[in-house]
Design a protein around this motif. Structure first.
Motif: not given
Length: 75
Positions: A32-34, A59-60, A62-64, A66-67, A70
């Motif tokens: 997931a690019g995290i 920011s990480v 939030l990306r987590l 979102e993953a 999804k």
């Protein structure tokens, strides 16, 4: 010990290898690019099999989130 991919709903915590679980999580996060730089097995309580996720920038986080969202949509 049981593989980390066992269903978390049916596998007792004591049967899950924390190192395998950590590596499985790290691999999924990588896809997931995290990156969680502090991801490690917690040495303070070896019988509990705890995984330390560490701290991350907002920011990480939030990306987590979102993953994970999804992944829920794909189920």
């Amino acid at each position: 010990m049981t593989q980390a991919s066992a269903s978390p709903d049916t596998t007792p915590d004591a049967a899950v290898d924390p190192f395998a679980a950590m590596n499985s999580l790290r691999s999924a996060l990588d896809q997931a690019g995290i990156v969680l730089p502090s991801l490690a097995v917690d040495p303070g309580a070896p019988t509990l099999g705890l995984i330390d996720l560490g701290r991350v920038r907002a920011s990480v986080a939030l990306r987590l989130a979102e993953a994970i969202q999804k992944g829920d949509a794909a189920a």
